[in-house]
Scaffold this active site. Sequence first.
Site, PDB file in Angstrom:
ATOM      1  N   SER A  64       0.824  -1.214   0.000  1.00 16.61           N
ATOM      2  CA  SER A  64       0.000   0.000   0.000  1.00 16.61           C
ATOM      3  C   SER A  64       0.853   1.257   0.000  1.00 16.61           C
ATOM      4  CB  SER A  64      -0.908   0.018   1.230  1.00 16.61           C
ATOM      5  OG  SER A  64      -1.622  -1.182   1.334  1.00 16.61           O
TER       6      SER A  64
HETATM    7  N1  SAH Z   1      -0.827  -5.053   3.905  1.00 13.77           N
HETATM    8  C1  SAH Z   1      -0.024  -5.392   2.749  1.00 13.77           C
HETATM    9  C2  SAH Z   1      -0.689  -5.024   1.432  1.00 13.77           C
HETATM   10  C3  SAH Z   1      -1.928  -5.780   1.204  1.00 13.77           C
HETATM   11  S1  SAH Z   1      -2.324  -6.168  -0.459  1.00 13.77           S
HETATM   12  C4  SAH Z   1       1.368  -4.777   2.824  1.00 13.77           C
HETATM   13  O1  SAH Z   1       1.655  -4.051   3.782  1.00 13.77           O
HETATM   14  O2  SAH Z   1       2.176  -5.047   1.932  1.00 13.77           O
HETATM   15  C5  SAH Z   1      -3.681  -7.234  -0.053  1.00 13.77           C
HETATM   16  C6  SAH Z   1      -3.282  -8.620   0.335  1.00 13.77           C
HETATM   17  O3  SAH Z   1      -4.455  -9.265   0.794  1.00 13.77           O
HETATM   18  C7  SAH Z   1      -2.779  -9.447  -0.843  1.00 13.77           C
HETATM   19  O4  SAH Z   1      -1.526  -9.973  -0.545  1.00 13.77           O
HETATM   20  C8  SAH Z   1      -3.838 -10.522  -0.991  1.00 13.77           C
HETATM   21  O5  SAH Z   1      -3.307 -11.768  -1.417  1.00 13.77           O
HETATM   22  C9  SAH Z   1      -4.385 -10.621   0.412  1.00 13.77           C
HETATM   23  N2  SAH Z   1      -5.726 -11.208   0.532  1.00 13.77           N
HETATM   24  C10 SAH Z   1      -6.791 -11.048  -0.283  1.00 13.77           C
HETATM   25  N3  SAH Z   1      -7.850 -11.747   0.169  1.00 13.77           N
HETATM   26  C11 SAH Z   1      -7.447 -12.371   1.308  1.00 13.77           C
HETATM   27  C12 SAH Z   1      -8.078 -13.269   2.230  1.00 13.77           C
HETATM   28  N4  SAH Z   1      -9.335 -13.679   2.065  1.00 13.77           N
HETATM   29  N5  SAH Z   1      -7.362 -13.710   3.276  1.00 13.77           N
HETATM   30  C13 SAH Z   1      -6.066 -13.331   3.451  1.00 13.77           C
HETATM   31  N6  SAH Z   1      -5.412 -12.511   2.613  1.00 13.77           N
HETATM   32  C14 SAH Z   1      -6.096 -12.037   1.551  1.00 13.77           C
END
Ligand code: SAH
Length: 217
Positions: A64
């Site tokens: 992000s």
């Molecule tokens: N917080 C992260 C960025 C998040 S991007 C950072 O600091 O880098 C969103 C992430 O959520 C992705 O890696 C995606 O694979 C994950 N995601 C999406 N749906 C999800 C779910 N149901 N359970 C766990 N992770 C999930």
Amino acid sequence: MSPAGPPPPEKMMFQLSLRRRGISDQRVLRAMDSVPRDVFVESDDRDDAWRDTALGIACGQTISQPFVVAYMTERLELRDDHRVLEIGTGSGYQAAILSRLCREVVTIERFRVLADRARARLEQLDCDNVEVMLGDGFDIPAGAGQFDRIMVTAAMEQIPDALTARIEPDGLLIAPVGPHNGRQTLMLLRRTNAGLVRKELIDVRFVPALPGIAREL
Ligand code: SAH
């Protein structure tokens, strides 16, 4: 101990841009200062690590934008004794920021390769109070327990009751809510004696939260 000499200009600009955009909590600014974002981006993007922009990571996901990381962290009003759940580990950067500001972080990621890489980075940075779990944020294991704070970092069309049920009394949950390719709004939920109180914050853009552990990796 910080290394001798002045901080690099890009890190000074990083702090300045967070302040300019309204981040004022000193603990949050210090945490943002202490976690090296360049460790969490892809090696080709190292030069851009301190810019206030989201960047691509493996598995088609994103790390992000720093402003959004700081903003969501600030809105969670974290205390040293809090137990925090993050859904969407991605690179592990947000988890590292959270780990500086609370007692314990459990972070869940549906891609194994992302979970494994994030765990390695967090170990390298001595973030000993973070547990990275491969799993599905829509189906959290019962044994994970309750949380003082919950942060969702992938867009949900709605926040499932199974998730709000995990918030401790007086606890907070922050999540981007909206359609996968449309307008998403950060929602802040507070558990009060009278029930859940919802507040709409700012519009944002996140990758979608998808159900189930990813099959690819
Ligand atoms: N917080 C992260 C960025 C998040 S991007 C950072 O600091 O880098 C969103 C992430 O959520 C992705 O890696 C995606 O694979 C994950 N995601 C999406 N749906 C999800 C779910 N149901 N359970 C766990 N992770 C999930």
